[in-house]
Design a protein around this motif. Structure first.
Motif, PDB file in Angstrom:
ATOM      1  N   ALA A 166      -7.634   2.340 -39.350  1.00 46.00           N
ATOM      2  CA  ALA A 166      -6.476   1.401 -39.427  1.00 46.00           C
ATOM      3  C   ALA A 166      -6.361   0.350 -38.170  1.00 46.00           C
ATOM      4  O   ALA A 166      -6.194  -0.691 -38.332  1.00 46.00           O
ATOM      5  CB  ALA A 166      -5.155   2.191 -39.439  1.00 46.00           C
ATOM      6  N   GLU A 167      -7.125   0.911 -37.065  1.00 46.94           N
ATOM      7  CA  GLU A 167      -7.136   0.010 -35.964  1.00 46.94           C
ATOM      8  C   GLU A 167      -8.382  -0.753 -35.981  1.00 46.94           C
ATOM      9  O   GLU A 167      -8.752  -1.388 -34.726  1.00 46.94           O
ATOM     10  CB  GLU A 167      -6.911   0.726 -34.636  1.00 46.94           C
ATOM     11  N   ARG A 168      -9.443  -0.771 -36.854  1.00 45.51           N
ATOM     12  CA  ARG A 168     -10.615  -1.368 -36.700  1.00 45.51           C
ATOM     13  C   ARG A 168     -10.285  -2.632 -36.736  1.00 45.51           C
ATOM     14  O   ARG A 168     -11.486  -3.592 -36.777  1.00 45.51           O
ATOM     15  CB  ARG A 168     -11.571  -0.614 -37.721  1.00 45.51           C
ATOM     16  N   SER A 169      -9.280  -3.427 -37.399  1.00 48.53           N
ATOM     17  CA  SER A 169      -8.851  -4.398 -37.638  1.00 48.53           C
ATOM     18  C   SER A 169      -8.709  -5.491 -36.180  1.00 48.53           C
ATOM     19  O   SER A 169      -8.341  -6.495 -36.392  1.00 48.53           O
ATOM     20  CB  SER A 169      -8.000  -4.868 -38.757  1.00 48.53           C
ATOM     21  N   THR A 170      -8.343  -4.286 -35.251  1.00 52.42           N
ATOM     22  CA  THR A 170      -7.941  -5.028 -34.071  1.00 52.42           C
ATOM     23  C   THR A 170      -9.026  -5.909 -33.383  1.00 52.42           C
ATOM     24  O   THR A 170     -10.383  -5.746 -33.477  1.00 52.42           O
ATOM     25  CB  THR A 170      -7.701  -3.889 -32.830  1.00 52.42           C
ATOM     26  N   LEU A 171      -8.481  -7.011 -32.919  1.00 53.32           N
ATOM     27  CA  LEU A 171      -9.728  -8.161 -32.091  1.00 53.32           C
ATOM     28  C   LEU A 171     -10.540  -7.304 -31.133  1.00 53.32           C
ATOM     29  O   LEU A 171      -9.589  -6.704 -30.203  1.00 53.32           O
ATOM     30  CB  LEU A 171      -8.931  -9.314 -31.838  1.00 53.32           C
ATOM     31  N   PHE A 172     -11.437  -7.335 -30.836  1.00 54.33           N
ATOM     32  CA  PHE A 172     -12.051  -6.954 -29.701  1.00 54.33           C
ATOM     33  C   PHE A 172     -11.743  -7.357 -28.166  1.00 54.33           C
ATOM     34  O   PHE A 172     -11.753  -6.446 -27.553  1.00 54.33           O
ATOM     35  CB  PHE A 172     -13.758  -7.134 -29.807  1.00 54.33           C
ATOM     36  N   PRO A 173     -11.261  -8.631 -28.376  1.00 53.54           N
ATOM     37  CA  PRO A 173     -11.049  -9.186 -26.880  1.00 53.54           C
ATOM     38  C   PRO A 173      -9.596  -8.485 -26.577  1.00 53.54           C
ATOM     39  O   PRO A 173      -9.191  -7.854 -25.558  1.00 53.54           O
ATOM     40  CB  PRO A 173     -10.468 -10.497 -27.096  1.00 53.54           C
ATOM     41  N   ASP A 174      -8.648  -7.926 -27.729  1.00 51.59           N
ATOM     42  CA  ASP A 174      -7.583  -7.278 -27.395  1.00 51.59           C
ATOM     43  C   ASP A 174      -7.477  -5.750 -27.137  1.00 51.59           C
ATOM     44  O   ASP A 174      -7.005  -5.265 -26.253  1.00 51.59           O
ATOM     45  CB  ASP A 174      -6.476  -7.396 -28.785  1.00 51.59           C
ATOM     46  N   PHE A 175      -8.684  -5.275 -27.879  1.00 58.79           N
ATOM     47  CA  PHE A 175      -9.083  -3.969 -27.549  1.00 58.79           C
ATOM     48  C   PHE A 175      -9.501  -3.734 -26.155  1.00 58.79           C
ATOM     49  O   PHE A 175      -9.159  -2.854 -25.078  1.00 58.79           O
ATOM     50  CB  PHE A 175     -10.291  -3.473 -28.442  1.00 58.79           C
ATOM     51  N   TYR A 176     -10.554  -4.828 -25.565  1.00 58.65           N
ATOM     52  CA  TYR A 176     -11.127  -4.573 -24.402  1.00 58.65           C
ATOM     53  C   TYR A 176      -9.852  -4.799 -23.388  1.00 58.65           C
ATOM     54  O   TYR A 176     -10.211  -4.123 -22.400  1.00 58.65           O
ATOM     55  CB  TYR A 176     -12.034  -5.810 -24.322  1.00 58.65           C
ATOM     56  N   GLU A 177      -9.020  -5.781 -23.439  1.00 57.23           N
ATOM     57  CA  GLU A 177      -7.839  -5.954 -22.367  1.00 57.23           C
ATOM     58  C   GLU A 177      -7.076  -4.499 -22.240  1.00 57.23           C
ATOM     59  O   GLU A 177      -6.804  -4.242 -21.122  1.00 57.23           O
ATOM     60  CB  GLU A 177      -6.973  -7.200 -22.704  1.00 57.23           C
ATOM     61  N   ASN A 178      -6.800  -4.172 -23.225  1.00 52.04           N
ATOM     62  CA  ASN A 178      -6.113  -3.013 -23.306  1.00 52.04           C
ATOM     63  C   ASN A 178      -6.822  -1.743 -22.717  1.00 52.04           C
ATOM     64  O   ASN A 178      -6.190  -0.971 -21.885  1.00 52.04           O
ATOM     65  CB  ASN A 178      -5.441  -2.494 -24.665  1.00 52.04           C
ATOM     66  N   TRP A 179      -8.036  -1.521 -22.924  1.00 57.48           N
ATOM     67  CA  TRP A 179      -9.059  -0.751 -22.390  1.00 57.48           C
ATOM     68  C   TRP A 179      -9.129  -0.821 -20.768  1.00 57.48           C
ATOM     69  O   TRP A 179      -9.015   0.213 -20.239  1.00 57.48           O
ATOM     70  CB  TRP A 179     -10.447  -0.570 -23.118  1.00 57.48           C
ATOM     71  N   VAL A 180      -9.192  -2.182 -20.353  1.00 58.48           N
ATOM     72  CA  VAL A 180      -9.062  -2.375 -18.846  1.00 58.48           C
ATOM     73  C   VAL A 180      -7.990  -1.833 -18.186  1.00 58.48           C
ATOM     74  O   VAL A 180      -8.102  -1.222 -17.451  1.00 58.48           O
ATOM     75  CB  VAL A 180      -9.484  -3.828 -18.871  1.00 58.48           C
ATOM     76  N   ASN A 181      -7.029  -2.258 -18.823  1.00 61.72           N
ATOM     77  CA  ASN A 181      -5.702  -2.323 -18.161  1.00 61.72           C
ATOM     78  C   ASN A 181      -5.191  -0.978 -18.105  1.00 61.72           C
ATOM     79  O   ASN A 181      -3.850  -0.430 -17.668  1.00 61.72           O
ATOM     80  CB  ASN A 181      -4.626  -3.113 -18.827  1.00 61.72           C
ATOM     81  N   THR A 182      -5.787  -0.182 -19.018  1.00 63.15           N
ATOM     82  CA  THR A 182      -4.978   1.474 -19.322  1.00 63.15           C
ATOM     83  C   THR A 182      -6.222   2.426 -18.890  1.00 63.15           C
ATOM     84  O   THR A 182      -5.828   3.307 -17.863  1.00 63.15           O
ATOM     85  CB  THR A 182      -4.501   1.758 -20.890  1.00 63.15           C
ATOM     86  N   VAL A 183      -7.269   2.585 -19.412  1.00 63.49           N
ATOM     87  CA  VAL A 183      -8.382   3.476 -19.434  1.00 63.49           C
ATOM     88  C   VAL A 183      -8.878   3.129 -17.717  1.00 63.49           C
ATOM     89  O   VAL A 183      -8.920   4.153 -17.135  1.00 63.49           O
ATOM     90  CB  VAL A 183      -9.335   3.534 -20.163  1.00 63.49           C
ATOM     91  N   LYS A 235      -7.856   1.227 -15.203  1.00 64.14           N
ATOM     92  CA  LYS A 235      -6.849   1.042 -14.096  1.00 64.14           C
ATOM     93  C   LYS A 235      -7.112   2.239 -13.122  1.00 64.14           C
ATOM     94  O   LYS A 235      -6.970   1.811 -11.878  1.00 64.14           O
ATOM     95  CB  LYS A 235      -5.500   0.743 -14.688  1.00 64.14           C
ATOM     96  N   ASP A 236      -6.846   3.434 -13.407  1.00 58.26           N
ATOM     97  CA  ASP A 236      -6.631   4.493 -12.583  1.00 58.26           C
ATOM     98  C   ASP A 236      -8.060   5.252 -12.310  1.00 58.26           C
ATOM     99  O   ASP A 236      -8.043   6.254 -11.964  1.00 58.26           O
ATOM    100  CB  ASP A 236      -5.438   5.541 -12.825  1.00 58.26           C
ATOM    101  N   ASP A 237      -9.116   4.800 -13.117  1.00 63.08           N
ATOM    102  CA  ASP A 237     -10.491   5.404 -13.191  1.00 63.08           C
ATOM    103  C   ASP A 237     -11.302   4.903 -11.838  1.00 63.08           C
ATOM    104  O   ASP A 237     -12.328   5.537 -11.730  1.00 63.08           O
ATOM    105  CB  ASP A 237     -11.040   5.292 -14.511  1.00 63.08           C
ATOM    106  N   PHE A 263     -11.507  -2.717  -9.944  1.00 60.07           N
ATOM    107  CA  PHE A 263     -10.599  -2.838 -11.186  1.00 60.07           C
ATOM    108  C   PHE A 263     -10.579  -4.393 -11.175  1.00 60.07           C
ATOM    109  O   PHE A 263     -10.322  -4.925 -12.400  1.00 60.07           O
ATOM    110  CB  PHE A 263      -9.383  -2.148 -10.850  1.00 60.07           C
ATOM    111  N   ILE A 264     -10.204  -4.833 -10.121  1.00 59.79           N
ATOM    112  CA  ILE A 264     -10.245  -6.467 -10.120  1.00 59.79           C
ATOM    113  C   ILE A 264     -11.629  -7.243 -10.861  1.00 59.79           C
ATOM    114  O   ILE A 264     -11.277  -8.130 -11.540  1.00 59.79           O
ATOM    115  CB  ILE A 264     -10.144  -7.029  -8.596  1.00 59.79           C
ATOM    116  N   ASN A 265     -12.652  -6.663 -10.543  1.00 61.54           N
ATOM    117  CA  ASN A 265     -13.754  -7.010 -11.276  1.00 61.54           C
ATOM    118  C   ASN A 265     -13.697  -6.974 -12.832  1.00 61.54           C
ATOM    119  O   ASN A 265     -14.228  -7.736 -13.556  1.00 61.54           O
ATOM    120  CB  ASN A 265     -15.154  -6.253 -10.737  1.00 61.54           C
TER     121      ASN A 265
END
Length: 350
Positions: A54-71, A73-75, A81-83
Motif C-alpha cells: 500500500a505504501e509503495r506509491s509513496t514518493l521516494f523523496p517523501d520516504f527518504y526525508e521521513n527515514w532521515v528524520n525518524t530512523v 536522527k537518533d542513530d 545527522f546534519i549531513n
C-alpha cells in the motif's frame, strides 16, 4: 482480492491494498490475460508475505526525508545527522516525481549519474552510501521488491586530492619550525597534529585533564557546525603518546587556559595552515593531510599497522589499510624501493 478486466485488446489487473487505515487499489495493464494473472498472483503472494504494498506509491523523496528524520536522527552523531539532512534537498531534486514502486537500479543510476556530472566522485559516493542505506531499510519494510542498493555505482569528477601527505623533508621542516616558534599557539596545534595524527576537531577538543605524562587522552571532538562533542566512533576514544618536548609545550600552553587548551579561533585553522605552508615553501595540504603525513611517516618507518590503526582511532586494521594504502611507501623511499625491486627481478635472468 484481485480482478482481471479486459479493456479492448489489453487486460487490466487490479489488487486491493490496505494501509494506514484506508483501502487503496493498485492497477497494471498487460497485453495478455496470462501476464495479468501472473502479476496479480505475485502481488497477492507478496501481500501474504507481509509486504507493505500500500505504501509503495509513496514518493521516494517523501520516504527518504521521513527515514532521515525518524530512523537516522537518533542513530548517528549530530554532525552526521546534519549531513544526512543536507541530502534531503538533493534527493528531492533528483527523484521529485518517482514513486518507490517505480524505483530500480537503472532508474536510480541514471539520476545519480546526472548528479555526478557536476560533482566530485567523493561527494557522489557520500550521497550513494546514504541512499543505499535508505533502500536497505525500504526493502526490510517491504516497501520495495528488491534491495538493489549494491548495484548503484558512484561516479563523478576526479578532483585533485587536497589531503596530501607531506614528504619527509617537508614534514621535518614544518615540525622544526613549529618547535622553534612555539610562542605562536597555532604552531603548537600544527605540531601536535603532526605528532599525533589526531583529527582537527579532536585537537580542539583537548582540555587540561586530557594531558598525561607523556601523551593526550582523546575524549571529544569539536565541530564548527554544531555543539555535539561526541567522537566519530567508539574507536576514536584513545590515548596517544607524544614526545617530551611536544608534551612540555602543550602543558605550558594549558597552564594559562581555563578549559580547552586551544583557542577555536572561529575555526579558521585551514586558512592559517595555508599561510604557514606558503611561508615555508611547503606544498599545500589540509589538517587531514597532516593526519595522513603522520600515518605516512609511521608506515615508511615500518611501524606495525595494528599500532598505527589504534593510534589513528580507526574502527579496524582494514580501515587503515584501505584508506592509507597509497601512503604505505613514502615518496622519498619509493625511488630506492623501485631500484631494489628491479634489482631483484634482474637477478632472475642471471
Amino acid at each position: 482480492m484481485s480482478t482481471i478486466t479486459k479493456r479492448g485488446n489489453k487486460y487490466r489487473a487490479t489488487i486491493s491494498l490496505y494501509g494506514k487505515g484506508e483501502y487503496k487499489r493498485e492497477t497494471k495493464t498487460f497485453k495478455t490475460k496470462e501476464d495479468a494473472n501472473l502479476w496479480a498472483m505475485e502481488m497477492e503472494l507478496q501481500k501474504g508475505q507481509g509486504k507493505n504494498l500500500a505504501e509503495r506509491s509513496t514518493l521516494f523523496p517523501d520516504f527518504y526525508e521521513n527515514w532521515v528524520n525518524t530512523v537516522k536522527k537518533d542513530d548517528v552523531r549530530e554532525a552526521t545527522f546534519i549531513n544526512y539532512q543536507r541530502t534531503i534537498k538533493i534527493v528531492n531534486d533528483l527523484f521529485s516525481n518517482i514513486q518507490l514502486k517505480n524505483l530500480n537500479d537503472t532508474v536510480m543510476q541514471k539520476k545519480l549519474d546526472q548528479y555526478a556530472s557536476t560533482h566530485s566522485k567523493k561527494t557522489t559516493k557520500e550521497l550513494v552510501l546514504k541512499i543505499r542505506a535508505s533502500i536497505k531499510y525500504a526493502y526490510a519494510r517491504g516497501l520495495i521488491a528488491t534491495d538493489f542498493g549494491s548495484l548503484i555505482k558512484p561516479k563523478g569528477i576526479e578532483k585533485e586530492k587536497r589531503n596530501v601527505a607531506l614528504a619527509v623533508s617537508d614534514f621535518k621542516k614544518l615540525r622544526a619550525y613549529c618547535l622553534n616558534n612555539s610562542n605562536d599557539e597555532f604552531n603548537i596545534l600544527v605540531l601536535l597534529a603532526l605528532e599525533t595524527g589526531a583529527r582537527r576537531g579532536e585537537l580542539l577538543g583537548l582540555k587540561k585533564e586530557d594531558l598525561y605524562e607523556y601523551g593526550v587522552h582523546i575524549r571529544r571532538s569539536i565541530s564548527p557546525t554544531n555543539d555535539d562533542t561526541r567522537l566519530k566512533t567508539k574507536h576514536s576514544r584513545r590515548d596517544i603518546s607524544i614526545n617530551k618536548d611536544v608534551f612540555d609545550l602543550v602543558s605550558n600552553l594549558a597552564l594559562d587556559k581555563e578549559d580547552y587548551i586551544f583557542d577555536w579561533d572561529g575555526f579558521h585553522q585551514a586558512t592559517h595552515l595555508q599561510t604557514l605552508l606558503k611561508k615555508l615553501n611547503i606544498p599545500k595540504t589540509t589538517f587531514h593531510g597532516l593526519r595522513d603525513t603522520h600515518a605516512s611517516f609511521l608506515f615508511s618507518n615500518d611501524i606495525k599497522i595494528d599500532y598505527i590503526s589504534l593510534r589513528l582511532g580507526h574502527n579496524s586494521i582494514t580501515t587503515t589499510q584501505n584508506y592509507y594504502i597509497s601512503l604505505m611507501v613514502d615518496k622519498q623511499k619509493k625511488h630506492q624501493q623501485d631500484a631494489d625491486a628491479l634489482n631483484l627481478l634482474n637477478d632472475l635472468s642471471e
